[in-house]
Design an enzyme around this catalytic site. Structure first.
Site, short mmCIF file in Angstrom:
data_model
loop_
_atom_site.label_atom_id
_atom_site.label_comp_id
_atom_site.label_asym_id
_atom_site.label_seq_id
_atom_site.Cartn_x
_atom_site.Cartn_y
_atom_site.Cartn_z
CD GLU A 126 2.85 -6.62 5.80
OE1 GLU A 126 2.32 -6.43 4.69
OE2 GLU A 126 3.38 -7.71 6.10
N GLY B 23 0.83 -1.18 0.00
CA GLY B 23 0.00 0.00 0.00
C GLY B 23 0.87 1.24 0.00
N GLY C 114 -0.39 -4.60 0.40
CA GLY C 114 -1.61 -4.31 -0.35
C GLY C 114 -1.68 -5.00 -1.70
CG ASP D 182 -2.84 -4.98 6.38
OD1 ASP D 182 -1.85 -5.28 5.70
OD2 ASP D 182 -3.43 -3.87 6.27
#
Length: 355
Positions: free
Chosen positions: A141, A69, A118, A149
């Site tokens: 992450e 992301g 993402g 996520d």
């Protein structure tokens, strides 16, 4: 198709296929809020369009499918305390992941290059994931004080054995063979054949038949080759115990001693809070359905963005690039079970609304 080559994301109807192209090659196709919203709207339209029988997503450039992301923008919003605007990104991104997971038509991701964060969210939940020559998957992450996520809470524990826990705690990269073994990719096809593959996918022959005609064997990768040892070391709910097992292996004269030592050092460099959070996610996700996992991730992110480590991790890795984060808390022993459980608790800010 949009004729604006500056557009972040391109859409095209070609034959029976709806084509999506991530179009930020200079930014490694990092997914922005605008791309998330545009993609959701287009997928909703194609879901009801009988002329579109399958969706294909790919990316511009040859370095990355999508490296994640737009973390720097989200970091900047958080530093300015614009939390509502910041969190709206995930409130829109996570439902998009659910739409892809539950899509009624074949959803084919052609992945050639880096796929992280993402980028994983808009590919791994699709029905078909094709690994090209440059395929390289990771969920790194915990190294920036964040957490795996975009549905990782659900898909990591569904990888064979303890590969999900290994992936979450180390951020290690999975190449083509390991991705196929772990279920992250469904097919391995040479990048040079992607144009012909795309031609096939835009026709009326079934997606399964087209991919089967192009698929190639991938062999065994280094992570899969260590599956037995990874299962032995990475089970349980305690990061400290996992590190003790790695240290024990590193002290032996085994063929895996060096690997164990390097793996322990890699984990120890990560955010202690993120490590404990990531392992808790993997265990939580193993016993919950996809939608419950996505709601949990929204609860977690609403707390992570108001804590210290995310901003310190992004500063060290992306902003200042000194790669010397100062985590708070600094040690695993300081991160209590109660502190981690609080991340999963119901949020006063409202629960995630899913399609």
């Amino acid at each position: 198709m949009s004729i604006d080559e500056a557009a972040e994301i391109l859409f095209e109807r070609r034959g029976a296929a709806g084509l999506i192209t991530l179009n930020r090659p200079k930014a490694l196709n990092a997914v922005t809020h605008g791309m998330v919203n545009a993609m959701r709207a287009q997928l909703d339209d194609w879901a009801d369009d009988p002329a579109v029988t399958r969706v294909v997503i790919m990316a511009a450039g040859d370095k990355a499918f999508s490296a994640g992301g737009d973390i720097r923008h989200l970091y900047d919003l958080g530093k300015e305390k614009r939390f509502d605007e910041q969190l709206q990104f995930w409130r829109d991104e996570y439902p998009l992941n659910v739409v892809i997971k539950n899509y009624r038509k074949p959803y084919v991701a052609l992945i050639d290059g880096i796929v992280m964060g993402g980028g994983v969210g808009v590919s791994v939940h699709g029905s078909h994931r094709v690994a090209g020559d440059r395929y390289s998957f990771a969920m790194p992450e915990v190294g920036i004080g964040f957490f795996p996520d975009v549905g990782a809470t659900w898909f990591l524990p569904r990888m064979p054995g303890e590969l999900g826990a290994y992936c979450a705690l180390t951020g290690d990269r999975f190449g083509i063979a390991d991705a196929l073994y772990a279920g992250l990719a469904t097919h391995r096809i040479s990048s040079a054949r992607f144009p012909d593959l795309l031609d096939g996918l835009t026709g009326t022959v079934s997606v399964d038949a087209v991919l089967a005609a192009f698929a190639e064997p991938a062999g065994e990768g280094p992570i899969g080759a260590r599956r037995h040892l990874i299962d032995h070391i990475f089970h349980g709910h305690d990061v400290e115990v996992i590190l003790e097992r790695l240290d024990h292996e590193a002290a032996t004269n085994s063929a895996d001693a060096e690997w164990a030592g390097k793996t322990a050092a890699t984990i120890r460099a990560k955010s202690p809070t993120s490590l404990k959070l990531a392992l808790a996610q993997v265990r939580f996700g193993a016993i919950h359905d996809f939608e419950t996992c996505m709601r949990a991730e929204m609860r977690i992110v609403s707390r992570v963005v108001k804590a210290h480590d995310f901003y310190e991790g992004v500063r060290a890795v992306i902003v200042d690039k000194d790669n010397k984060p100062t985590w708070n808390p600094q040690t695993l022993s300081e991160v209590t079970t109660e502190a981690i459980e609080a991340y999963f608790a119901s949020s006063d800010g409202g629960e995630l609304i899913l399609p």
